[in-house]
Design an enzyme around this catalytic site. Sequence first.
Site, mmCIF file in Angstrom:
data_model
loop_
_atom_site.group_PDB
_atom_site.id
_atom_site.type_symbol
_atom_site.label_atom_id
_atom_site.label_comp_id
_atom_site.label_asym_id
_atom_site.label_seq_id
_atom_site.Cartn_x
_atom_site.Cartn_y
_atom_site.Cartn_z
ATOM 1 N N ARG A 1 0.856 -1.183 0.000
ATOM 2 C CA ARG A 1 0.000 0.000 0.000
ATOM 3 C C ARG A 1 0.892 1.234 0.000
ATOM 4 N NH1 ARG A 1 -3.495 -2.720 -1.528
ATOM 5 N NH2 ARG A 1 -5.632 -2.983 -0.755
ATOM 6 N N GLU B 1 -3.883 7.983 -5.098
ATOM 7 C CA GLU B 1 -4.064 7.386 -6.425
ATOM 8 C C GLU B 1 -5.321 7.929 -7.089
ATOM 9 O OE1 GLU B 1 -3.963 3.151 -5.865
ATOM 10 O OE2 GLU B 1 -1.929 3.163 -5.100
ATOM 11 N N HIS C 1 -1.161 0.542 -9.958
ATOM 12 C CA HIS C 1 -1.863 -0.341 -9.014
ATOM 13 C C HIS C 1 -2.526 -1.509 -9.745
ATOM 14 C CE1 HIS C 1 -3.832 -0.360 -4.767
ATOM 15 N NE2 HIS C 1 -3.625 -1.587 -5.204
#
Length: 320
Positions: free
Chosen positions: A231, A260, A279
């Site tokens: 993360r 993000e 991601h």
Amino acid sequence: MTKRTCIITHDLEPSQLEKIKEIIPDWELISGKDSANWQNEMKKAEVIAGWKKELKEMVLEGDSKLRWFQSWSAGVDSLPLAEMESQDIQITSANGVHANPISETIFALMLGLTRKIHTYVKNQQGKVWHHSGLKLEIHNKTIGLIGAGAIGKETARIAQAFGMKVIGVRHSGKSEEYFDEMYTSGQLNDVLPQCDYVVVTLPLTQETRQLFRSEQFALMKDSSFFINIGRGEIVKERDLIDALQNGVIAGAGLDVFEKEPLSEDSPLWELDNVIVTPHTAGSTEHYTRRVIEDIFIPNLKEYITNGIPGINLVDYQKGY
């Protein structure tokens, strides 16, 4: 008597739906990505698989029958955990689904940085024929896996094939197959100076938030590479950028970020020693099948039998 209801907020194959119906033949089963399929039924759902932002208002406010929620992701830090705990809702994660695709991404990033593939791709775009100082090998180097869950274990197994020394860091410090050495979380700073590659596979918790700051990067070799597929908030991003810009570490492969999508003005986009992926490390053609067949269906059988799904049951105190 009102039927018990199970809602799955994703599209499933007919064969998968049939397997679920065999377990709960008397339940109402609703499935599909289109919220029109289930938005008016959420209040009566006892079991839900797959979180959507609108569910917080639909499920957690007012009279909810939800007793078990199956997450579609391994991390549960984005869920309203406090509210769910207060309503005694059991949560199971998709931990384990990502071991293959994410371990592949980890090695793609490590090999890309080591063998300068990212540099050669840029050279190709400019039709530049240049050696670019290629010299490093991944074989027989030391990898530090910060986190020894399913992803860490699979990465360790593959690393052994490269003849790498594999060092692990986990909360318990308990030894694990394919790891040459294992340390506790409190020994992280002792591990970092030994590693040529530091790979973060941790979930985000209160204990792991900003675990990596300038102090940790300063302890790493200036020739080492930092890989984060856990993360983004585990890293203080400004400190990482400083370390990359000032040669404190050699480079980084990053799939996750503090915010993000990654802001267009972030220096990480432009740094020559960084590979950015959006991601997507866990993306795979087999994702839904693994969530449903390897986790949800076995959990559903246990839930029907004893009311407690056994695979990946989240501990609210730990946050994972």
